[in-house]
Each structure stands twice: as C-alpha cells, then as structure tokens.
Design a protein around this motif. Structure first.
Motif, PDB file in Angstrom:
ATOM      1  N   THR A  14       0.830  -1.197   0.000  1.00 51.43           N
ATOM      2  CA  THR A  14       0.000   0.000   0.000  1.00 51.43           C
ATOM      3  C   THR A  14       0.872   1.258   0.000  1.00 51.43           C
ATOM      4  OG1 THR A  14      -1.585  -1.215   1.305  1.00 51.43           O
ATOM      5  CG2 THR A  14      -1.830   1.154   1.265  1.00 51.43           C
ATOM      6  N   LEU A  65       3.378   6.836  -1.420  1.00 49.53           N
ATOM      7  CA  LEU A  65       4.569   7.165  -0.644  1.00 49.53           C
ATOM      8  C   LEU A  65       4.488   8.625  -0.226  1.00 49.53           C
ATOM      9  CD1 LEU A  65       7.726   7.230  -2.967  1.00 49.53           C
ATOM     10  CD2 LEU A  65       5.486   8.038  -3.557  1.00 49.53           C
ATOM     11  N   SER A  66       5.133   8.931   0.878  1.00 42.25           N
ATOM     12  CA  SER A  66       5.080  10.304   1.386  1.00 42.25           C
ATOM     13  C   SER A  66       6.007  11.192   0.560  1.00 42.25           C
ATOM     14  CB  SER A  66       5.491  10.341   2.849  1.00 42.25           C
ATOM     15  OG  SER A  66       6.868  10.088   2.953  1.00 42.25           O
ATOM     16  N   GLY A  67       5.745  12.478   0.640  1.00 42.78           N
ATOM     17  CA  GLY A  67       6.579  13.430  -0.094  1.00 42.78           C
ATOM     18  C   GLY A  67       8.034  13.339   0.320  1.00 42.78           C
ATOM     19  N   TRP A  83       2.404   5.368  -6.720  1.00 39.91           N
ATOM     20  CA  TRP A  83       0.940   5.383  -6.695  1.00 39.91           C
ATOM     21  C   TRP A  83       0.334   4.382  -7.673  1.00 39.91           C
ATOM     22  CZ3 TRP A  83      -0.969   7.687  -2.584  1.00 39.91           C
ATOM     23  CH2 TRP A  83      -0.186   8.657  -1.970  1.00 39.91           C
ATOM     24  N   CYS A 116      -0.370  13.535  -8.325  1.00 41.62           N
ATOM     25  CA  CYS A 116      -0.083  12.645  -7.216  1.00 41.62           C
ATOM     26  C   CYS A 116       1.376  12.682  -6.807  1.00 41.62           C
ATOM     27  CB  CYS A 116      -0.448  11.214  -7.582  1.00 41.62           C
ATOM     28  SG  CYS A 116      -1.859  10.694  -6.646  1.00 41.62           S
ATOM     29  N   GLY A 117       1.577  12.898  -5.523  1.00 40.98           N
ATOM     30  CA  GLY A 117       2.942  12.908  -5.012  1.00 40.98           C
ATOM     31  C   GLY A 117       3.741  14.095  -5.468  1.00 40.98           C
ATOM     32  N   ALA A 121       3.969  18.062  -0.057  1.00 36.39           N
ATOM     33  CA  ALA A 121       5.161  17.434   0.470  1.00 36.39           C
ATOM     34  C   ALA A 121       6.098  16.999  -0.638  1.00 36.39           C
ATOM     35  CB  ALA A 121       4.770  16.247   1.319  1.00 36.39           C
TER      36      ALA A 121
ATOM     37  N   GLY B  41      -9.033  12.475   0.208  1.00 36.29           N
ATOM     38  CA  GLY B  41      -8.740  13.089  -1.094  1.00 36.29           C
ATOM     39  C   GLY B  41      -9.097  12.170  -2.251  1.00 36.29           C
ATOM     40  N   VAL B  55      -7.363   2.513  -1.325  1.00 33.81           N
ATOM     41  CA  VAL B  55      -7.976   3.819  -1.107  1.00 33.81           C
ATOM     42  C   VAL B  55      -7.481   4.459   0.179  1.00 33.81           C
ATOM     43  CG1 VAL B  55     -10.186   4.990  -0.699  1.00 33.81           C
ATOM     44  CG2 VAL B  55     -10.036   3.157  -2.389  1.00 33.81           C
ATOM     45  N   ARG B  57      -4.733   3.597   2.202  1.00 37.16           N
ATOM     46  CA  ARG B  57      -3.290   3.820   2.178  1.00 37.16           C
ATOM     47  C   ARG B  57      -2.721   4.245   3.525  1.00 37.16           C
ATOM     48  NH1 ARG B  57      -4.823   5.957  -3.309  1.00 37.16           N
ATOM     49  NH2 ARG B  57      -5.159   8.004  -2.415  1.00 37.16           N
ATOM     50  N   SER B  58      -3.036   3.471   4.551  1.00 33.73           N
ATOM     51  CA  SER B  58      -2.555   3.839   5.875  1.00 33.73           C
ATOM     52  C   SER B  58      -1.331   3.020   6.253  1.00 33.73           C
ATOM     53  CB  SER B  58      -3.651   3.607   6.923  1.00 33.73           C
ATOM     54  OG  SER B  58      -3.647   2.259   7.327  1.00 33.73           O
ATOM     55  N   VAL B  85      -1.472   8.352   3.877  1.00 35.35           N
ATOM     56  CA  VAL B  85      -0.795   9.281   2.963  1.00 35.35           C
ATOM     57  C   VAL B  85      -1.782   9.725   1.899  1.00 35.35           C
ATOM     58  CG1 VAL B  85       1.139   9.581   1.377  1.00 35.35           C
ATOM     59  CG2 VAL B  85       1.413   8.145   3.387  1.00 35.35           C
ATOM     60  N   LYS B  86      -1.928  11.036   1.786  1.00 37.05           N
ATOM     61  CA  LYS B  86      -2.849  11.584   0.786  1.00 37.05           C
ATOM     62  C   LYS B  86      -2.197  11.552  -0.594  1.00 37.05           C
ATOM     63  CE  LYS B  86      -5.634  15.090   1.730  1.00 37.05           C
ATOM     64  NZ  LYS B  86      -6.181  16.344   2.238  1.00 37.05           N
ATOM     65  N   PRO B  87      -3.005  11.677  -1.632  1.00 41.72           N
ATOM     66  CA  PRO B  87      -2.416  11.652  -2.976  1.00 41.72           C
ATOM     67  C   PRO B  87      -1.347  12.731  -3.202  1.00 41.72           C
ATOM     68  CG  PRO B  87      -4.773  11.372  -3.110  1.00 41.72           C
ATOM     69  CD  PRO B  87      -4.471  11.665  -1.677  1.00 41.72           C
ATOM     70  N   ASP B  88      -1.367  13.813  -2.408  1.00 39.11           N
ATOM     71  CA  ASP B  88      -0.324  14.826  -2.610  1.00 39.11           C
ATOM     72  C   ASP B  88       0.950  14.496  -1.836  1.00 39.11           C
ATOM     73  OD1 ASP B  88      -0.863  15.403   0.005  1.00 39.11           O
ATOM     74  OD2 ASP B  88      -1.538  17.468  -0.320  1.00 39.11           O
ATOM     75  N   GLY B  89       0.978  13.342  -1.189  1.00 38.35           N
ATOM     76  CA  GLY B  89       2.198  12.916  -0.499  1.00 38.35           C
ATOM     77  C   GLY B  89       2.264  13.351   0.957  1.00 38.35           C
ATOM     78  N   SER B  90       1.266  14.097   1.424  1.00 35.84           N
ATOM     79  CA  SER B  90       1.310  14.541   2.824  1.00 35.84           C
ATOM     80  C   SER B  90       0.738  13.461   3.735  1.00 35.84           C
ATOM     81  CB  SER B  90       0.526  15.845   2.992  1.00 35.84           C
ATOM     82  OG  SER B  90      -0.797  15.686   2.542  1.00 35.84           O
ATOM     83  N   LYS B  91       1.318  13.362   4.920  1.00 29.03           N
ATOM     84  CA  LYS B  91       0.860  12.367   5.894  1.00 29.03           C
ATOM     85  C   LYS B  91      -0.223  12.989   6.766  1.00 29.03           C
ATOM     86  CE  LYS B  91       5.023   9.596   6.548  1.00 29.03           C
ATOM     87  NZ  LYS B  91       6.061   9.201   7.503  1.00 29.03           N
TER      88      LYS B  91
END
Lengths: 147, 444
Positions: A14, A65-67, A83, A116-117, A121, B41, B55, B57-58, B85-91
């Motif tokens: 995930t 994945l995180s930023g 993603w 995405c990503g 971040a 998101g 969906v 993604r924890s 984690v959100k689609p923008d990469g922020s936790k």
C-alpha cells in the motif's frame, strides 16, 4: 532493464514505506522475467532507499509514498513510478508490455497522472534533505541482473 | 424513531464529520461517505468497488489491518492512532475504529471503519509540547534546506551550536529541532532569554542559589543549568549577556561545572549549550563588548538562518500553515489568503520575519468572518504602504523593479517557482538571481 516492485505479499505494498519485500524483474521481448527477491530492510525506509540506490535499478514501481520518501528517492537518483496498485505479476507484465504508459493505467484511486505525489510534500515543503543526510552508508545486495 | 423512515442512512452518514467506509468480505469498498472522501482526497466514485488498502493507504494496511483484526475477533477495535498518505504525499494523522458488519442473523457480511482527522489536534499539541522536528520547519528555500539538511549530523555531534539570525527567523525552533534529533531528546530542553532579565537575576536564574546567598533567598533554588541536566540549555539573545556573566558561562562550557550563588563548591552538570543571537557577535568582539574566548567557544557549529525577505517563496507556504493553525486554534474555517493579500505580503519586507507574518495572520483572523482573508483584514500599517508601492510600480532601480516583478509572479503562483518562471519566461536560475540581487540591494 531491471525493475523493482515494492511488495507486500503478492501485491504492491500500500505504501512504499511498509513494503516487506522487493521483487526484481528483467524484461525480455516484452515479457517480465523474475530475477530475484530480497526482504525489505527492517530498519526503515532510509535503509531501503540506500539498498535501491546501490542496486542500480532502472525503475522502482510502488504504491503510495510520502513526499519525504519521494524526495529522498529522487535525491538518491532512484527513478520511481509511484501510486500504482495491483499484484506484482500484473504490474510487472504491464511494465514489460508498455512501460510507464501501461503501468499508469494501474494508478491508485484518487491519483490522476498529474498531481499525485507532486503536491505539497512532494515539493519538499514538510521535509528536507534530512532523510538523505540521515542515510547510512550504501548497502548492497546481490541480485541477479538479467539483460 | 419515526424520522429514520424519512431520512436515508446514506444522508445521515454524509452529514458526519468523521470518515466512514464499509467493505465486503473481499475487502471491496461498498460505502464511502462524504467526509471519507474529503479526508482521504479520493472521490467517492473512484473509491467504490476498490480494495480498501488501495484507497485508505494507511500505515497499518500492510500487515496490521484493524478491520481484519475486528472481523477475525468478531468485535470492534477502537481508537487506534495512525497516519495515511494523501495523494499529494502529505501524511495525515488519524484515529480509527473498526467493527464487523452483521446481518439480522448475526452473520458477518463485511466491516465498517470510521476515522477522524487529527491534523488540527496534532498541530496544537505539537505547539503546546514544543515537540518540533526538522519536518516542522517549513521552507522551500534551497539556502534554508541546506541548513536543515545538516541538522541531524549537528544534533548527533553534541557540539555547542551558535545560531545567528534576525529576530523572528525561528532560532528557537531550530534549537528545539536539534535537541529533539539528538540523543538528549529524552531529557529537558530549557530556554532562557538572556536579554530579558537584569544581571543579578539572570545569574541566579542560570546557576541557582543557596539559602542565605542574598536577602529573600530562604531556601536552595536550582538554576536553569541544573534544570537542563542531561538535556539542552538554549541561551537566547546571548549577545545581550553582561560581560561578568559571560565569564561564568565560559567556565561552564570549559569545565562543565556550575557554581550556584552562595555555594562553596561547584556542581557538575551535563548540559549541551545552544546559543542564539540577532546581533553581530564578531563586531561586538572587536568592540570588546563580547568576550572573544566565549565567542570562539560557542562558535563550534554556526548556523545562519535567512531572513524571510531572503526566501519569499516560503511566504505562501508559511501563511497557509498559520491559517491552518489559527483555524484549529479558534475553530474557524478560513479558506486562505485572497490573491491580492498574498501579493501584498510578497512585497512586504518583513523586518519581524516569520513571527511578523504569524502576527499578521492572527490579526486578520480577528477581522475576517469567513471565506478568504482580504486586504481590508490586514493591519493598517501594512496596507497603505503597499498601496503606494502598487501605485508606482516602475519606481526604483532596474534590479528593484525586476525583483518586484519576480516576487509578484511568485505570489500569483502561490510560491511555485517553476510556474513563476513560466509566467516570466525566465529560467529558475535567473529567477533566483533576480531575487538574490534584490536581497543584496536591500542589504546595501
């Protein structure tokens, strides 16, 4: 061409950060050829990035994945297609058949190709080169690299 | 209970502030409420029918799934804290509860998970506890990023650190981040403002005193050095420290021993010292108002924090952060800054740096009833001056005009350098050079 999938069981993990296994594939005549697996280092994502950087893979395909992790991968020169979701076989087959374009059809929900990503971040707002700075000395692993 | 007949369950679920989703026994999402969509998101239409881990993604989806545990045990699991984690990469920190879904006969059909966004709570908690990490120092500036990048090594070294920077640039935040990254993080972080107390009081405050050391000293009182034992002592505004006390600080740094007022013997302490100042210490050494031996003892590791005007790309990012913090603190739902407000802020020179920006946002929150913060919500001293600047856009040197155009483009593009470059038709290096020239001009 050596691709690496960040997996949990028989599917992509995930999150890249929670992958338990790295699966490697070569590509021969548009068909994926398994070329090895290695357990993901249990010491965290920084060690995993070191490992990947040391292996010289052509592309890492992973889930979310995180930023911060994305920035650290980019700083380490590891090309990444994040993603993505699906079974390892499904993803490897898609990559071997059509590269990034085919794999992008397996993107996770809410992750359109643009954005995405690459948001907050992803630009390094909330993370810094710290992770790269924290990296341990380069680790290596033996993986049979297919041509 | 008759109202339930007229209101659909879906409608009720959509009115909840907490995210709710359900899955069947194959982990396919069968329901996804409005809050779930807003927090994750992921649009509802994209979530339905997908595997829950794709969906949600924890951090527990791979191997420690709460829903799986609830289904296995046949009972609910509540209040687990984790992040996704959100689609923008922020936790996003959340708390979740999971429970099995049963039919009328008690047969398990799937599971339901509810989750709550803890971002605002964590933001406030972090501020209260002072638990700042490097990730909490917000900056896109390459100069600042380089500084932040070496903090882990500095933290691990245990050396004395001297942090230089104008007032409001975040010196204490950096000191706290160093402490929290260091092996001393489990021990106290004690901050003392050396400029805030008169000499006698400061000495007693730092080193403590024995009973009878002076009038009113009725019992022993440990000083800040002892309070910070095993941890870090942050000496803010060290440039304001009186010369006699400088000698005593030097002795502590050299011998690791303090002498409380009225004590006959020294007390060993194990304290890492981080000092900070907004003054020009080298000049003070030349003028003999600061001891050179202390300066060199402190100056083992030196960090210079850039002023906010030297990193205008950070203004939108910081403003957004302060808006989120104020929203959490006051229970408001301000959406952000109107473009013309951001433009004004980008042109402002911020002599008070980040603290000034925070104060401006706090002021605006008092006046802004909702929606976006508009120019009329800004402090008066900010608005007229900026209006004048806007009325005469072509005044000043060519470098200054270029700098203003670059800052305006950054503001219009919400601090995104690449977008500003595209708008201006220049490369990123050129943009940096233009902003850099502006800085030099201001310093001159």
């Amino acid at each position: 061409m050596l691709i690496c999938l960040a997996c949990y069981g028989d599917r992509l993990a995930t999150l890249m950060e929670s992958a338990t296994e790295l699966r490697f594939y070569g590509v021969e005549q548009n068909v994926p050829v398994p070329s090895g697996t290695t357990p993901a280092p249990g010491t965290g994502v920084v060690a995993m990035i070191d490992l990947l950087a040391g292996l010289g893979i052509d592309v890492l395909i992973c889930g979310g994945l995180s930023g911060c992790t994305l920035a650290a991968l980019q700083q380490s020169g590891v090309p990444v297609v994040p993603w993505i979701g699906g079974t390892a076989e499904e993803v490897a087959t898609a990559w071997a058949a059509g590269g990034a374009e085919a794999v992008n059809r397996l993107r996770l929900p809410g992750c359109a190709l643009r954005g995405c990503g690459r948001g907050r971040a992803g630009h390094g707002h909330r993370c810094s080169p710290t992770r790269a700075a924290l990296r341990t000395p380069m680790q290596t692993a033996k993986v049979e690299k297919s041509s | 209970m008759s109202f339930l007949r007229d209101i659909s369950c879906e409608h009720i679920m959509d009115s909840l502030a907490d995210g709710v989703f359900t899955v069947d026994l194959d982990w396919n999402i069968t329901f996804f409420n409005r809050a779930a969509s807003a927090i994750t998101g992921v649009p509802r239409a994209e979530a339905l029918g997908r595997k829950c881990w794709e969906v949600f993604r924890s951090s527990i989806c791979d191997g420690a799934c709460a829903l799986k545990a609830a289904l296995k045990a046949g009972e609910s699991r509540s209040n687990r804290s984790l992040f996704f984690v959100k689609p923008d990469g922020s936790k996003v920190p959340i708390s979740i509860s999971a429970a099995p879904l049963r039919d009328r006969r008690g047969k398990i059909l799937g599971g339901v998970e509810t989750f709550r966004d803890l971002s605002a709570l964590m933001l406030m908690q972090k501020r209260l506890d002072g638990l700042y990490r490097v990730e909490d120092i917000l900056s896109k500036s390459p100069v600042f990023q380089r500084t932040l990048g070496i903090l882990p090594q500095i933290a691990a070294s245990g050396s004395t650190v001297l942090i230089l920077g104008e007032s409001g640039t975040g010196k204490e935040l950096v000191a706290r981040a160093i402490h929290n990254l260091s092996p001393r993080s489990g021990k106290p972080f004690v901050a003392v403002n050396c400029g805030a107390l008169p000499e006698n009081l400061l000495e007693s405050e730092l080193f403590g005193h024995k009973a009878g050391a002076f009038t009113d000293a009725k019992k022993d009182k440990p000083g800040r050095f002892q309070a910070a034992d095993g941890g870090t002592l942050f000496l803010d505004e060290i440039g304001d420290m009186p010369l006699p006390l400088q000698v005593k600080i030097l002795r502590v740094l050299q011998e690791r021993v303090i002498e409380p007022l009225g004590a006959v013997a020294g007390v060993p302490v194990n304290v890492r010292v981080i000092a900070a100042t907004n003054r020009e210490l080298e000049g003070m050494v030349a003028q003999q108002t600061f001891r050179s031996d202390l300066y060199y003892r402190l100056n083992v590791v030196r960090l210079a924090l850039p002023a906010l005007r030297e990193r205008p790309e950070d203004i939108p990012l910081l403003a957004e952060h302060f808006v989120a913090r104020q929203n959490a603190q006051h229970g408001k739902d301000i959406l952000g800054l109107a473009p013309e407000v951001l433009q004004r802020l980008m042109r402002h020179s911020f002599p008070g740096n980040v603290r000034e920006l925070e104060n401006i946002i706090e002021y605006a929150f008092i006046l802004c009833p909702g929606g976006f913060i508009r120019p009329e919500h800004l402090p008066e001293n900010l608005a007229p001056q900026e209006d004048a600047a806007q009325a005469a856009p072509l005044c000043g040197s060519l470098d200054e005009i270029k700098r203003r155009a670059a800052a305006d483009a950054l503001a219009r593009n919400n601090g995104r350098a690449m977008a500003a470059c595209r708008e201006l038709g220049v490369s990123k290096d050129t943009l940096r050079r233009i902003l850099g020239k502006g800085r030099q001009t201001q310093q001159d």
